[in-house]
Each structure stands twice: as C-alpha cells, then as structure tokens.
Design a protein around this motif. Structure first.
Motif, PDB file in Angstrom:
ATOM      1  N   GLY A 183       0.782  -1.212   0.000  1.00  0.00           N
ATOM      2  CA  GLY A 183       0.000   0.000   0.000  1.00  0.00           C
ATOM      3  C   GLY A 183       0.820   1.271   0.000  1.00  0.00           C
ATOM      4  O   GLY A 183       0.275   2.371   0.051  1.00  0.00           O
ATOM      5  N   ASP A 184       2.129   1.120  -0.080  1.00  0.00           N
ATOM      6  CA  ASP A 184       3.008   2.302  -0.097  1.00  0.00           C
ATOM      7  C   ASP A 184       4.108   2.100  -1.133  1.00  0.00           C
ATOM      8  O   ASP A 184       5.273   1.921  -0.809  1.00  0.00           O
ATOM      9  CB  ASP A 184       3.607   2.537   1.291  1.00  0.00           C
ATOM     10  N   GLY A 185       3.713   2.086  -2.415  1.00  0.00           N
ATOM     11  CA  GLY A 185       4.671   1.882  -3.495  1.00  0.00           C
ATOM     12  C   GLY A 185       5.290   0.498  -3.485  1.00  0.00           C
ATOM     13  O   GLY A 185       6.440   0.327  -3.895  1.00  0.00           O
ATOM     14  N   ALA A 334      -8.594  -2.335   0.757  1.00  0.00           N
ATOM     15  CA  ALA A 334      -8.923  -2.433  -0.664  1.00  0.00           C
ATOM     16  C   ALA A 334      -8.082  -1.445  -1.468  1.00  0.00           C
ATOM     17  O   ALA A 334      -7.577  -1.768  -2.554  1.00  0.00           O
ATOM     18  CB  ALA A 334     -10.410  -2.167  -0.875  1.00  0.00           C
ATOM     19  N   MET A 335      -7.926  -0.228  -0.936  1.00  0.00           N
ATOM     20  CA  MET A 335      -7.076   0.756  -1.623  1.00  0.00           C
ATOM     21  C   MET A 335      -5.629   0.286  -1.670  1.00  0.00           C
ATOM     22  O   MET A 335      -4.909   0.534  -2.643  1.00  0.00           O
ATOM     23  CB  MET A 335      -7.180   2.116  -0.925  1.00  0.00           C
ATOM     24  N   LYS A 336      -5.175  -0.388  -0.620  1.00  0.00           N
ATOM     25  CA  LYS A 336      -3.809  -0.932  -0.621  1.00  0.00           C
ATOM     26  C   LYS A 336      -3.634  -1.952  -1.738  1.00  0.00           C
ATOM     27  O   LYS A 336      -2.630  -1.944  -2.462  1.00  0.00           O
ATOM     28  CB  LYS A 336      -3.499  -1.580   0.726  1.00  0.00           C
ATOM     29  N   GLY A 347       7.275   1.728 -14.064  1.00  0.00           N
ATOM     30  CA  GLY A 347       7.277   3.186 -14.100  1.00  0.00           C
ATOM     31  C   GLY A 347       6.146   3.837 -13.348  1.00  0.00           C
ATOM     32  O   GLY A 347       5.998   5.060 -13.389  1.00  0.00           O
ATOM     33  N   MET A 348       5.314   3.060 -12.634  1.00  0.00           N
ATOM     34  CA  MET A 348       4.199   3.638 -11.880  1.00  0.00           C
ATOM     35  C   MET A 348       4.378   3.326 -10.398  1.00  0.00           C
ATOM     36  O   MET A 348       5.024   2.354 -10.014  1.00  0.00           O
ATOM     37  CB  MET A 348       2.860   3.075 -12.356  1.00  0.00           C
ATOM     38  N   SER A 349       3.765   4.170  -9.563  1.00  0.00           N
ATOM     39  CA  SER A 349       3.807   3.957  -8.122  1.00  0.00           C
ATOM     40  C   SER A 349       2.539   4.538  -7.518  1.00  0.00           C
ATOM     41  O   SER A 349       2.012   5.551  -7.999  1.00  0.00           O
ATOM     42  CB  SER A 349       5.035   4.633  -7.510  1.00  0.00           C
ATOM     43  N   ALA A 350       2.024   3.883  -6.464  1.00  0.00           N
ATOM     44  CA  ALA A 350       0.824   4.364  -5.792  1.00  0.00           C
ATOM     45  C   ALA A 350       0.954   4.102  -4.303  1.00  0.00           C
ATOM     46  O   ALA A 350       1.647   3.178  -3.866  1.00  0.00           O
ATOM     47  CB  ALA A 350      -0.415   3.687  -6.363  1.00  0.00           C
ATOM     48  N   SER A 351       0.265   4.932  -3.513  1.00  0.00           N
ATOM     49  CA  SER A 351       0.346   4.813  -2.058  1.00  0.00           C
ATOM     50  C   SER A 351      -0.959   5.272  -1.437  1.00  0.00           C
ATOM     51  O   SER A 351      -1.654   6.152  -1.966  1.00  0.00           O
ATOM     52  CB  SER A 351       1.503   5.659  -1.526  1.00  0.00           C
ATOM     53  N   LEU A 357      -5.810   7.576  -2.171  1.00  0.00           N
ATOM     54  CA  LEU A 357      -5.011   6.885  -3.176  1.00  0.00           C
ATOM     55  C   LEU A 357      -4.211   7.929  -3.955  1.00  0.00           C
ATOM     56  O   LEU A 357      -4.787   8.747  -4.686  1.00  0.00           O
ATOM     57  CB  LEU A 357      -5.910   6.088  -4.126  1.00  0.00           C
ATOM     58  N   VAL A 358      -2.898   7.926  -3.757  1.00  0.00           N
ATOM     59  CA  VAL A 358      -2.017   8.872  -4.435  1.00  0.00           C
ATOM     60  C   VAL A 358      -1.238   8.109  -5.504  1.00  0.00           C
ATOM     61  O   VAL A 358      -0.564   7.116  -5.203  1.00  0.00           O
ATOM     62  CB  VAL A 358      -1.052   9.554  -3.444  1.00  0.00           C
ATOM     63  N   ILE A 359      -1.323   8.567  -6.751  1.00  0.00           N
ATOM     64  CA  ILE A 359      -0.698   7.885  -7.882  1.00  0.00           C
ATOM     65  C   ILE A 359       0.334   8.817  -8.504  1.00  0.00           C
ATOM     66  O   ILE A 359       0.049  10.001  -8.742  1.00  0.00           O
ATOM     67  CB  ILE A 359      -1.748   7.488  -8.944  1.00  0.00           C
ATOM     68  N   ASP A 360       1.516   8.303  -8.759  1.00  0.00           N
ATOM     69  CA  ASP A 360       2.505   9.093  -9.502  1.00  0.00           C
ATOM     70  C   ASP A 360       3.296   8.182 -10.424  1.00  0.00           C
ATOM     71  O   ASP A 360       3.171   6.955 -10.380  1.00  0.00           O
ATOM     72  CB  ASP A 360       3.433   9.881  -8.572  1.00  0.00           C
ATOM     73  N   THR A 361       4.072   8.805 -11.293  1.00  0.00           N
ATOM     74  CA  THR A 361       4.877   8.059 -12.260  1.00  0.00           C
ATOM     75  C   THR A 361       6.347   8.269 -11.955  1.00  0.00           C
ATOM     76  O   THR A 361       6.755   9.350 -11.508  1.00  0.00           O
ATOM     77  CB  THR A 361       4.561   8.497 -13.698  1.00  0.00           C
TER      78      THR A 361
END
Length: 559
Positions: A183-185, A334-336, A347-351, A357-361
């Motif tokens: 849940g943290d990248g 569920a978000m995790k 190339g993607m990461s989410a936390s 839900l924070v999404i970055d590349t």
C-alpha cells in the motif's frame, strides 16, 4: 674564359643541390606527413652592360600543400586536412615542436606519443562529475557489471559532456519489498527490474531529445502526481462484493472486497502503523494502545451516578474508536490492494499512506490520464497534487538520471555515473596538456588496457567494455608564415622569428581519425625536375669543357 669555367662550376654545384633536393623528396615519398622541399635559384653579380657571374641558390623552402589522406583503419592514427600542425612536447626538456605526422602510439605510461616518443598535446577534461549511490565510489570497478548508458552531448557553445553510467547487478540484488510496505509503493523483485529497464530507455530517449534540440532553458522535469479520496463514501459500502476500480492510460485496475464487521487488536495496530499522521487523522484513528480495554471498562465501579456515567462514556468512546477502525479497515485495505496493482506496472507507483489513493509516475516529466474512477456505482474525480513539467536542457537530463538512480537503489543495487566535461570553444587558447589514455591513471576505471580511437573532430576516446570515455581533444596550431618554421628532422618543426607565434588553428582544418596524411610529393613533377637538373648539370659540365678548350687554344697560340 676563366669566368666561363667558374660559371660552369657554379652551375654544376647548384644543379647538384637541386638533384639532392628532389632526391630527398623522392626518398620521403612514403614518410607520413612529409612536406616536400622546393629549391629556387638566382643569378650572381650583374653589372650594367656586363654579364653574369654564375648562379646561386636563392631559397630552399618547404611546400606545405595538402598531402593525400588515406584510411588505415587504425583508431589511433590521425590525419589533418587543411592548415595547421599537431603540437608535441619533448619529454626531456618540455620543449614544444610541431608536426603533420599523425601515426601516434600509446606509450607504456599511457600517454599518446609520436613514433619518436614526443607527447601529443591537446585539451583534457576540465571537470569530472560523479553521481553515485556510494560517495566513496569514484571509478568503475568489477563490481559495476551492468551498463546503463554511454553518450556524448556536444553543445553549440563548445562544451562536450561525456556521460557513462553503470550499476551493480540489480537482477541479483533485487527482492520483493517487505510485506509491511504494502500500500506504499510496494514493488516485487521483477517490478523493480522492469522499472530500471524502462527508466534506462527513458534516460536514453531524453538524451537523444536533447541532442536534437539544445536551445531550451535548463528546467528540471516534474512528474504528475494525482490523488483520489474515497473516504466520503464509506457509509455506502455493501457487506459483500464491493468493487473499486480505476483506469490509467486505458488500462483498468480493480479490486473486489467485502466489509468486515469486526477487527482485532493486531489488525488495528497494523492499520494504524500503515498510515501517516494525515491518514490517521482522516479516519479518526487513535493509537490502539491508547484504547481502553473492554476488561478495564467492565471492571469500572458503578456505585454512584457519576461512576455509572463515567463507565457509559468510556464504553461509548471505545465503541466509537473501534467502529472507526472497522469502518475504515476494509476500505483502506482495498485501496492498498489497488495501489499494489498500480505499482506493479513499470514506471508507476501508488500509495495510500495519507488515507487517499495517491498515484505518480517514476518517469521524470511524464503525465498519465485517469478515468472511470469508481467505488461500486459511484463515480469519483481525481485531483492533481502536482502537474507534469516535461523540462528541458541539461536539467531535464539530470532529472531522468536521478529517476533511474532511484530505481536502481530500490533494487538494492548501486548506481555510478561519471561525466567528463571538456570545454574547447575558446579559440584564443592552444591546448598544451599531455593526453593520457590509461583509465586507471585517470581515475575512471580500474582497467588499464582499452582500445583508443580518435574521432573526426579530434576527440580522443578510450573504449572499454562497451563504454566510450572521453580523455582529451587534439589541439592544432597555425603560423603566419609556415615557410619560416625551422625543420628539426623527424617530421618536426620549431617556431622561429620568421614563422611568428603559433595560434589556434582548429577552425582552419579538419581532423580525420583512422587515417594518415601521405607526403605531398608528386612523382611526375619530381622526376621531371630531376631530368631538368640532370640536363642542366650536363650543360654546365659542357660549358666547363668548352671554356677549357678555348683556354687551351689560347695558350698554344701564345707559344
């Protein structure tokens, strides 16, 4: 008659010099970079209404016309097309000489030298920039086995950046993240490897983009970061078969989950530890250790109305604190799971660290498109925490490098990039530095043997294990009066008061690697000239014999 004999002798003597000059030209016709000699004559002592006293040598000078350039295929050979000379230095007294011979060799101590062991002169990198995981690592060793990039950026201001990057074996060192990081990248071992390879290609692409357009300002790249907050819809969750889904760049990620009606202390502690301060505050979660146990509440006295009220308040507080965990637990988990699926994409990461839900590349300067964000039948919108900035200039390159470096370090590997920077745009300076091609002596690699080559613009590269390291650039010098140079033998010249001082001639010539300049001797002209001198020699000899016969006749007439 005596004068005629002396005139003939002068002719023989001078024509012999001509023969010697042309013979010397012919003998050096295979000498690399040799410039032919040219002799000219003048008459001697004319008086009014008189006659000459013979011939004398006026000048013997070098003709610095271009010799034929032939390819040799030898990387360390170099030829010059146009005006100018290579600069070399005597090892014994550091005196400077000039030559057109480019058949160079590598000396035992690593310096580029001529066949006679004179050090070739030029410019060397003025700075060495190192980007590394371990600051103590300043050169490539056997530990760095993975090649990332080897490239050159030659900008319009006369500066070249020679970039070489390697890593340790990230395939062996990469492993799955600790389960607590879910849940943290969260990344698996293979995901980390995929990230590195994707970011390597992105780095190369950014370099190629910069090479095509170097006019942009230095602007660092910034990646998009977006946030989705599902916390407002907790009350509408179903007991079973909830679906959380999101589409990123036309790829849909979804998870299916049920809502648990209970939670134990271990699960509460795990949920509490997975969130940061913002996430805990969003769901009103307190430290599970601070929640009063049910046993302690049950043991509270109820002998007075106040004690009854205190026990009721304590029970209500506990129930509320527990309900906050129960209500948020299923949604956060569920978000995790959804976050981990997104993070598995290269190339993607989410936390969900902050409860959203924070999404970055991971790609520097990249953006992505979010659509169809749903929790069951409810649609949600995303918020950009950070807009993408593509970046430009060298700052864009640095951003792509840092992104790759971070990915390598996530795989428990080490990253090392060495950038040699050489500025050569100052045409008011002649480079007079020794050029060493031993990478170990230069602090670039622990390898002492490598292949040396010289590019068509005079840059000296050392190739080792698929990488090309810039170690210098040949400098050239020109003179106001080339014929005034003093020949020193061995294809060498030295400046004189007649030649003038040397100046930077880099714009007057083109350096061609893997080639040599042949002598500028023309066989037809030289052989023709030899025959002319031969006939002149014979004619001068004839004038001597004729004058001798006249003199002999005069003597006999006197008798």
């Amino acid at each position: 008659m005596i004068g005629a004999i002396w005139n003939g002798v002068a002719g023989i003597w001078q024509q012999e010099k001509g023969i010697n000059v042309e013979s010397n030209n012919l003998s050096n016709s295979s000498t690399v970079g040799h410039k032919k000699d040219q002799i000219s004559f003048s008459d001697v002592l004319y008086t009014q209404a008189g006659f000459g006293k013979g011939v004398q040598t006026h000048t013997i000078s070098k003709t610095f016309t271009q010799g034929q350039i032939v390819g040799t295929g030898v990387g360390i050979d170099v030829a010059m097309e146009g005006k100018g000379f290579f600069i070399v230095k005597n090892r014994q007294d550091d005196s400077i000489y000039y030559t057109r011979a480019g058949n160079l060799v590598q000396a035992k101590d690593g310096f580029l030298v001529t066949q006679d062991d004179y050090k070739i002169q030029g410019l060397v990198p003025q700075s060495k920039l190192t980007t590394s995981t371990n600051p103590a690592d300043m050169m490539f060793t056997d530990e760095y086995t993975k090649s990332m990039i080897s490239s050159n950026i030659n900008n319009s201001n006369g500066t070249i950046y020679n970039i070489n990057a390697k890593t340790t074996d990230y395939i062996k060192s990469s492993k799955d993240d600790d389960f607590l990081r879910k849940g943290d990248g969260y990344k698996t071992s293979q995901s980390k490897i995929n990230d590195i390879e994707a970011l390597q290609n992105d780095y190369i692409e950014k370099l190629n983009k910069f090479l095509m357009d170097q006019n942009g300002a230095n602007i660092p790249s910034v990646s998009q970061k977006s946030q989705i907050d599902f916390s407002s819809n907790l009350s509408s969750l179903q007991a079973t078969d909830n679906i959380l889904s999101i589409t990123i760049d036309n790829k849909t990620y979804s998870v299916k989950f049920d809502v648990n009606s209970s939670i134990n202390e271990e699960e509460m502690q795990k949920l509490y530890d997975s969130l940061d301060a913002n996430g805990k505050a969003k769901y009103n979660l307190v430290d599970p250790n601070s929640i009063k146990s049910q046993a302690d509440i049950d043991n509270m006295p109820i002998n007075t109305p106040q004690e009854i009220l205190d026990k009721a308040e304590a029970q209500a507080l506990r129930d509320n604190q527990i309900n906050n965990y129960i209500n948020s637990n299923s949604m956060i988990n569920a978000m995790k799971d959804l976050s981990d699926k997104i993070s598995s994409k290269e190339g993607m990461s989410a936390s969900v660290k902050d409860g959203t839900l924070v999404i970055d590349t991971l790609f520097a300067g990249s953006s992505f498109k979010l659509s169809d964000i749903k929790l069951n039948d409810t649609n949600f919108n995303s918020t950009n925490l950070q807009d993408a900035v593509k970046g430009s200039g060298l700052a864009m390159i640095d951003s792509a490098r840092d992104a790759l470096k971070n990915a390598v370090e996530r795989a428990d590997a080490k990253f090392l990039q060495i950038t040699n920077v050489l500025e050569y745009g100052n045409l008011g300076v002649i480079g007079e530095n020794d050029i060493n091609v031993r990478l170990d002596a230069l602090g670039i690699s622990d390898k002492s043997t490598a292949e040396v080559s010289i590019s068509n613009d005079g840059f000296v590269f050392v190739k080792s294990e698929g990488h090309s390291f810039l170690v210098g650039r040949l400098s050239t010098a020109g003179f106001r009066n080339e014929q005034g140079l003093e020949p020193m033998g061995g294809n060498l010249y030295q400046k004189s008061k007649y030649s003038g001082e040397p100046f930077n001639a880099d714009t007057m010539n083109k350096i061609i690697g893997g080639s040599l300049e042949r002598a500028n001797v023309d066989y037809g002209t030289t052989l023709t000239q030899l025959m002319v001198y031969q006939k002149a020699f014979e004619a001068s000899s004839k004038s001597i014999t004729t004058s001798d016969e006249f003199l002999q006749t005069a003597i006999e007439m006197k008798r």
